[in-house]
Design a protein around this motif. Sequence first.
Motif, PDB file in Angstrom:
ATOM      1  N   PRO A 105       0.812  -1.231   0.000  1.00 16.94           N
ATOM      2  CA  PRO A 105       0.000   0.000   0.000  1.00 16.94           C
ATOM      3  C   PRO A 105       0.835   1.267   0.000  1.00 16.94           C
ATOM      4  O   PRO A 105       0.474   2.253  -0.659  1.00 16.94           O
ATOM      5  CB  PRO A 105      -0.837  -0.118   1.287  1.00 16.94           C
ATOM      6  N   LEU A 106       1.974   1.255   0.713  1.00 15.76           N
ATOM      7  CA  LEU A 106       2.808   2.454   0.742  1.00 15.76           C
ATOM      8  C   LEU A 106       3.467   2.686  -0.614  1.00 15.76           C
ATOM      9  O   LEU A 106       3.570   3.824  -1.079  1.00 15.76           O
ATOM     10  CB  LEU A 106       3.869   2.318   1.837  1.00 15.76           C
ATOM     11  N   LEU A 107       3.888   1.620  -1.274  1.00 13.69           N
ATOM     12  CA  LEU A 107       4.490   1.746  -2.601  1.00 13.69           C
ATOM     13  C   LEU A 107       3.501   2.352  -3.587  1.00 13.69           C
ATOM     14  O   LEU A 107       3.837   3.275  -4.352  1.00 13.69           O
ATOM     15  CB  LEU A 107       4.944   0.370  -3.089  1.00 13.69           C
ATOM     16  N   ILE A 108       2.281   1.867  -3.588  1.00 12.63           N
ATOM     17  CA  ILE A 108       1.265   2.388  -4.510  1.00 12.63           C
ATOM     18  C   ILE A 108       1.011   3.871  -4.245  1.00 12.63           C
ATOM     19  O   ILE A 108       1.005   4.698  -5.170  1.00 12.63           O
ATOM     20  CB  ILE A 108      -0.044   1.586  -4.369  1.00 12.63           C
ATOM     21  N   ALA A 109       0.806   4.215  -2.979  1.00 11.08           N
ATOM     22  CA  ALA A 109       0.510   5.608  -2.638  1.00 11.08           C
ATOM     23  C   ALA A 109       1.663   6.532  -2.989  1.00 11.08           C
ATOM     24  O   ALA A 109       1.462   7.630  -3.539  1.00 11.08           O
ATOM     25  CB  ALA A 109       0.178   5.710  -1.149  1.00 11.08           C
ATOM     26  N   LEU A 110       2.891   6.115  -2.709  1.00 14.11           N
ATOM     27  CA  LEU A 110       4.050   6.973  -2.965  1.00 14.11           C
ATOM     28  C   LEU A 110       4.324   7.132  -4.451  1.00 14.11           C
ATOM     29  O   LEU A 110       4.736   8.201  -4.909  1.00 14.11           O
ATOM     30  CB  LEU A 110       5.281   6.405  -2.257  1.00 14.11           C
ATOM     31  N   LEU A 111       4.104   6.079  -5.232  1.00 13.81           N
ATOM     32  CA  LEU A 111       4.302   6.194  -6.670  1.00 13.81           C
ATOM     33  C   LEU A 111       3.320   7.182  -7.285  1.00 13.81           C
ATOM     34  O   LEU A 111       3.700   8.020  -8.116  1.00 13.81           O
ATOM     35  CB  LEU A 111       4.148   4.829  -7.333  1.00 13.81           C
ATOM     36  N   VAL A 112       2.069   7.090  -6.904  1.00 15.54           N
ATOM     37  CA  VAL A 112       1.060   8.003  -7.459  1.00 15.54           C
ATOM     38  C   VAL A 112       1.378   9.449  -7.087  1.00 15.54           C
ATOM     39  O   VAL A 112       1.396  10.339  -7.944  1.00 15.54           O
ATOM     40  CB  VAL A 112      -0.348   7.609  -6.973  1.00 15.54           C
ATOM     41  N   THR A 113       1.651   9.695  -5.812  1.00 15.59           N
ATOM     42  CA  THR A 113       1.928  11.070  -5.390  1.00 15.59           C
ATOM     43  C   THR A 113       3.261  11.572  -5.933  1.00 15.59           C
ATOM     44  O   THR A 113       3.395  12.735  -6.296  1.00 15.59           O
ATOM     45  CB  THR A 113       1.922  11.175  -3.854  1.00 15.59           C
ATOM     46  N   GLY A 114       4.274  10.690  -6.017  1.00 11.68           N
ATOM     47  CA  GLY A 114       5.575  11.113  -6.530  1.00 11.68           C
ATOM     48  C   GLY A 114       5.523  11.493  -7.986  1.00 11.68           C
ATOM     49  O   GLY A 114       6.083  12.522  -8.398  1.00 11.68           O
TER      50      GLY A 114
ATOM     51  N   ALA B 105      -0.783  -7.885  -6.225  1.00 10.65           N
ATOM     52  CA  ALA B 105      -0.433  -7.287  -4.937  1.00 10.65           C
ATOM     53  C   ALA B 105      -0.379  -8.341  -3.840  1.00 10.65           C
ATOM     54  O   ALA B 105       0.524  -8.332  -2.995  1.00 10.65           O
ATOM     55  CB  ALA B 105      -1.432  -6.191  -4.576  1.00 10.65           C
ATOM     56  N   SER B 106      -1.328  -9.271  -3.845  1.00  9.12           N
ATOM     57  CA  SER B 106      -1.385 -10.273  -2.774  1.00  9.12           C
ATOM     58  C   SER B 106      -0.256 -11.289  -2.876  1.00  9.12           C
ATOM     59  O   SER B 106       0.120 -11.895  -1.875  1.00  9.12           O
ATOM     60  CB  SER B 106      -2.731 -11.005  -2.809  1.00  9.12           C
TER      61      SER B 106
ATOM     62  N   ALA C 142      -0.661   7.482   2.010  1.00  7.66           N
ATOM     63  CA  ALA C 142       0.777   7.399   2.280  1.00  7.66           C
ATOM     64  C   ALA C 142       1.093   7.888   3.687  1.00  7.66           C
ATOM     65  O   ALA C 142       1.889   7.265   4.413  1.00  7.66           O
ATOM     66  CB  ALA C 142       1.552   8.217   1.249  1.00  7.66           C
ATOM     67  N   ASP C 143       0.475   9.010   4.089  1.00  4.15           N
ATOM     68  CA  ASP C 143       0.731   9.548   5.428  1.00  4.15           C
ATOM     69  C   ASP C 143       0.311   8.553   6.509  1.00  4.15           C
ATOM     70  O   ASP C 143       1.020   8.363   7.514  1.00  4.15           O
ATOM     71  CB  ASP C 143      -0.027  10.867   5.617  1.00  4.15           C
ATOM     72  N   ALA C 144      -0.842   7.910   6.307  1.00  5.16           N
ATOM     73  CA  ALA C 144      -1.313   6.938   7.301  1.00  5.16           C
ATOM     74  C   ALA C 144      -0.390   5.724   7.365  1.00  5.16           C
ATOM     75  O   ALA C 144      -0.057   5.233   8.459  1.00  5.16           O
ATOM     76  CB  ALA C 144      -2.738   6.497   6.959  1.00  5.16           C
ATOM     77  N   MET C 145       0.058   5.259   6.204  1.00  3.95           N
ATOM     78  CA  MET C 145       0.941   4.093   6.192  1.00  3.95           C
ATOM     79  C   MET C 145       2.291   4.425   6.799  1.00  3.95           C
ATOM     80  O   MET C 145       2.917   3.581   7.440  1.00  3.95           O
ATOM     81  CB  MET C 145       1.111   3.584   4.763  1.00  3.95           C
ATOM     82  N   ILE C 146       2.761   5.661   6.610  1.00  6.37           N
ATOM     83  CA  ILE C 146       4.033   6.069   7.214  1.00  6.37           C
ATOM     84  C   ILE C 146       3.925   6.041   8.741  1.00  6.37           C
ATOM     85  O   ILE C 146       4.864   5.647   9.437  1.00  6.37           O
ATOM     86  CB  ILE C 146       4.438   7.459   6.710  1.00  6.37           C
ATOM     87  N   ILE C 147       2.763   6.441   9.249  1.00  5.05           N
ATOM     88  CA  ILE C 147       2.555   6.376  10.704  1.00  5.05           C
ATOM     89  C   ILE C 147       2.635   4.921  11.175  1.00  5.05           C
ATOM     90  O   ILE C 147       3.251   4.608  12.206  1.00  5.05           O
ATOM     91  CB  ILE C 147       1.199   7.001  11.076  1.00  5.05           C
ATOM     92  N   VAL C 148       2.017   4.008  10.405  1.00  6.96           N
ATOM     93  CA  VAL C 148       2.083   2.585  10.762  1.00  6.96           C
ATOM     94  C   VAL C 148       3.532   2.102  10.763  1.00  6.96           C
ATOM     95  O   VAL C 148       3.972   1.393  11.678  1.00  6.96           O
ATOM     96  CB  VAL C 148       1.228   1.742   9.795  1.00  6.96           C
TER      97      VAL C 148
ATOM     98  N   VAL D 126      12.974   0.557   3.446  1.00  7.48           N
ATOM     99  CA  VAL D 126      12.090  -0.590   3.234  1.00  7.48           C
ATOM    100  C   VAL D 126      11.287  -0.426   1.953  1.00  7.48           C
ATOM    101  O   VAL D 126      11.248  -1.318   1.100  1.00  7.48           O
ATOM    102  CB  VAL D 126      11.140  -0.767   4.433  1.00  7.48           C
ATOM    103  N   THR D 127      10.631   0.731   1.776  1.00  3.23           N
ATOM    104  CA  THR D 127       9.728   0.916   0.644  1.00  3.23           C
ATOM    105  C   THR D 127      10.464   0.983  -0.683  1.00  3.23           C
ATOM    106  O   THR D 127       9.899   0.634  -1.722  1.00  3.23           O
ATOM    107  CB  THR D 127       8.908   2.201   0.818  1.00  3.23           C
TER     108      THR D 127
END
Length: 429
Positions: free
Chosen positions: A53-62, A147-148, A185-191, A356-357
Amino acid sequence: MSQATRILLALVAGLALGIAAAAIAPDFGMAAANVADPIGTLWLNGLRMTVVPLLIALLVTGIAQTAEAAKAGAIAGRATVWIISLMTLSAIVGAVFTPLFLSLAPMPVESAAALRAALTNTGPVADVPPFADFLRSIVPTNVIAAASSDAILPLIIFTATFAFAVTRLPADTRVALTGFFSALADAMIIVVEWVLKLAPIGVFALAFVVGARSGAAAFGAVIHYILTVAAVGGIMALLAYVLAVVGGRVPFGRFAQAIAPVQALAVSTQSSLACLPIMLKKSEQLGVPERTAGIVLPLAVALLRATGPAMNLAVALYVASWFGVEVGPAQYAFAILAAVLTSMGAVSLPGQVSFVTSIAPICLILGAPVEALAILIAVEVLPDIMRTVGNVMMDVAVTTTVSRQAGETQETSQDPATRSGGGSLDPAT
């Protein structure tokens, strides 16, 4: 004490106690390793669950952020082209020099064998698929299934295509969609940060297992890894001098003198953002107009991770070599692409999060075990010094180059015609 220092101390303590237990009471050491193994594995799985999930979110925003930067004017557009080009060059440097360094100074055979035996949860290394099968697999028929099953390359290709499509949407729709992925992405970074708070425990457990099962060979392997990855980053740092001299037309001695204080601050802070004020000052001393430096440098700090693709790919290739994974030409090519995209998406993240990401997807593409990253993240504080030094050097070098290409110097920036908006005061023109 910083979190990075606590993790590093946990690694050293775990290795030392594991080695001591194996030497003094082997039976007790192996029994304790069997208890520590699932503890470390649980912590590692906590990190792995955030990767997709973090990879997907960061790629889209990046990608969306990079596209917006390219539209922000001629200077910003030129700087963005340089940023993407240098990130690509960085990945190529990692792909070329990592195998070269490993061939010139390979990891000791005993260390590699001992560490492979210690990390028993990695499972068997998969064979390299035939090229035709590999090529057919890169376009996913089912994104959820990709993804799974940790099929990262098809997932990256789909996500990158989706992200570029998002940049073509109307402004209000685009902002809403990128806002969603930014919040994700922000939520996953907190995790991830929550999981990393437990890193000293997880790293200690994994290091104890490695020490108990591999003995003193672990220390030599860690030092060899640090030197290899840092050397790859050092190549990109040296290329900053080349870019400043050739592209920015700055004499070597002048650039070296100006960049030295920036390098010292980068070593002490390990933060490109903290170096921004002194980078602005030194860029102006190198003849870059204040208005140009004020556009290019913040953009470079936000988007350019000059050493990122090279060193991230170096880590993944090191792990692949460590576990005897054969990497084919197609996997090399797609690993280079993944190194660029994941580094572009990892901007402004804490170093341990981006480790990690950015590297786990490359490992999965190469077929290298991700589990090894749990040990290597503990010593990232040392290669991270080279990452930051190389990044700030390239930030300043790019700024001088963009300024030169735009035909701007301190002299032209002080010209009345230039200050008035770029038009000439001569009525004949």
